[in-house]
Design a protein around this motif. Sequence first.
Motif, short mmCIF file in Angstrom:
data_model
loop_
_atom_site.label_atom_id
_atom_site.label_comp_id
_atom_site.label_asym_id
_atom_site.label_seq_id
_atom_site.Cartn_x
_atom_site.Cartn_y
_atom_site.Cartn_z
N GLU A 152 0.73 -1.20 -0.06
CA GLU A 152 0.09 0.00 -0.05
C GLU A 152 0.80 1.38 -0.14
O GLU A 152 0.61 2.20 -0.62
N GLY A 153 1.89 1.27 0.85
CA GLY A 153 2.98 2.39 0.80
C GLY A 153 3.42 2.66 -0.54
O GLY A 153 3.59 3.83 -0.94
N GLU A 154 4.00 1.40 -1.32
CA GLU A 154 4.35 1.69 -2.61
C GLU A 154 3.68 2.36 -3.56
O GLU A 154 3.88 3.10 -4.47
N ARG A 155 2.34 1.88 -3.48
CA ARG A 155 1.37 2.23 -4.33
C ARG A 155 1.16 3.73 -4.21
O ARG A 155 0.68 4.64 -5.00
N ARG A 156 1.12 4.24 -2.84
CA ARG A 156 0.73 5.58 -2.53
C ARG A 156 2.23 6.36 -3.05
O ARG A 156 1.93 7.70 -3.66
N VAL A 157 3.23 6.21 -3.28
CA VAL A 157 4.25 6.79 -3.77
C VAL A 157 4.25 6.64 -5.45
O VAL A 157 4.78 7.84 -6.01
N VAL A 158 3.76 5.75 -6.10
CA VAL A 158 3.60 5.63 -7.44
C VAL A 158 3.09 6.95 -8.25
O VAL A 158 3.87 7.37 -9.12
N PRO A 159 1.87 7.48 -8.08
CA PRO A 159 1.62 8.62 -8.58
C PRO A 159 2.36 9.80 -8.61
O PRO A 159 2.53 10.67 -9.42
N LEU A 160 2.95 10.02 -7.24
CA LEU A 160 3.95 11.16 -7.28
C LEU A 160 5.27 11.17 -7.87
O LEU A 160 5.81 12.06 -8.43
N LYS A 166 10.58 14.89 -6.78
CA LYS A 166 11.58 14.77 -6.16
C LYS A 166 11.61 14.23 -4.74
O LYS A 166 10.32 14.14 -4.37
N ASN A 167 12.19 13.37 -4.13
CA ASN A 167 12.06 12.81 -3.06
C ASN A 167 11.66 13.60 -1.62
O ASN A 167 10.61 13.17 -1.27
N PRO A 168 12.16 14.69 -1.70
CA PRO A 168 11.83 15.63 -0.44
C PRO A 168 10.31 16.07 -0.72
O PRO A 168 9.51 16.19 0.27
N VAL A 169 9.90 16.39 -2.10
CA VAL A 169 8.52 16.64 -2.48
C VAL A 169 7.54 15.42 -2.05
O VAL A 169 6.44 15.77 -1.37
N ILE A 170 7.99 14.35 -2.28
CA ILE A 170 7.01 12.94 -2.34
C ILE A 170 6.95 13.12 -0.60
O ILE A 170 6.02 12.79 -0.25
N ALA A 171 8.24 13.12 0.09
CA ALA A 171 7.89 12.86 1.57
C ALA A 171 7.12 13.86 2.09
O ALA A 171 6.26 13.49 3.01
N ALA A 172 7.03 15.21 1.54
CA ALA A 172 6.38 16.19 2.26
C ALA A 172 4.71 15.95 1.90
O ALA A 172 3.74 16.05 2.87
N ARG A 173 4.45 15.52 0.73
CA ARG A 173 3.03 15.12 0.22
C ARG A 173 2.60 14.08 1.08
O ARG A 173 1.02 14.03 1.37
N LEU A 174 3.43 13.07 1.39
CA LEU A 174 3.05 11.86 2.18
C LEU A 174 2.97 11.93 3.56
O LEU A 174 2.84 10.88 4.36
N SER A 175 3.58 13.03 4.19
CA SER A 175 4.09 13.29 5.40
C SER A 175 4.82 12.17 6.03
O SER A 175 4.69 11.38 6.88
N LEU A 176 6.00 11.83 5.20
CA LEU A 176 6.95 10.80 5.58
C LEU A 176 8.22 11.30 5.70
O LEU A 176 8.52 12.61 5.16
N ALA A 177 9.00 10.77 6.28
CA ALA A 177 10.43 11.22 6.37
C ALA A 177 11.30 10.87 4.90
O ALA A 177 10.87 9.89 4.29
N GLU A 178 12.10 11.67 4.66
CA GLU A 178 12.59 11.35 3.37
C GLU A 178 13.47 9.98 3.11
O GLU A 178 13.26 9.39 2.08
#
Length: 220
Positions: A152-160, A166-178
């Motif tokens: 599920e976590g990997e699927r959340r990353v796929v659209p972004l 970039k990684n920092p933006v994806i992290a911010a969008r998903l409220s995750l650590a880089e």
Amino acid sequence: MISVFLLDDCAFSREGIQKYLACLEEVRLAAVCENEAQGLAHFSGERLPGPAVLLWRYDLERAVAPVEWMKTRQPQDGFSQVVYRAPDDEGMATEMLAAGMAGYVVKGEPLERIREVLVTVARGETWVSPMLAPRLVTYVQRQTLDLLALTEGERRVVPLLAEGLKNPVIAARLSLAEQSVKNTLCALRKKLDVWGRTELVEKARELDALIKLTNYTGGG
């Protein structure tokens, strides 16, 4: 009666299809447009009885790529979009269908296919050229296997990732650590058997289109 807006900037092609459509009892040719601006002016604000179809040429001269063009130029509710002279390419067909395209007519199909696709999409169904459809099914099945292997976590990353973020933006969008994003991308590379960032983004776009296509066709 199906109202058709024809958009084709090639005079030879446009005139041939126009003559063919004029012979069809099920079709009312609402407008024939020679360029993008003219087409948009015609179908914006139109209120027509029954189903209406925007029939447009894939290699129409325009400012953006075909998929982006159709996404940002959706006609009013009640219209369906059909593209013709489209490439015989499973990835492109998947992406356009995922974006909402109702009919995909491959370049080289006989003119008679136009009636078939118009009648089909007027019923609210999706139509894909027979020469492409079997390979499209295989393509989607293959992509589905890749999709099912993801968490599920990997699927959340796929659209972004598909957006090229970039990684920092994806992290911010998903409220995750880089670092969590980096770990997820590492896992994706192994599962999808791709190693470069560019390859990974391309694969993510394919999977993202599949997710959207599944939702669009009611399969998920």
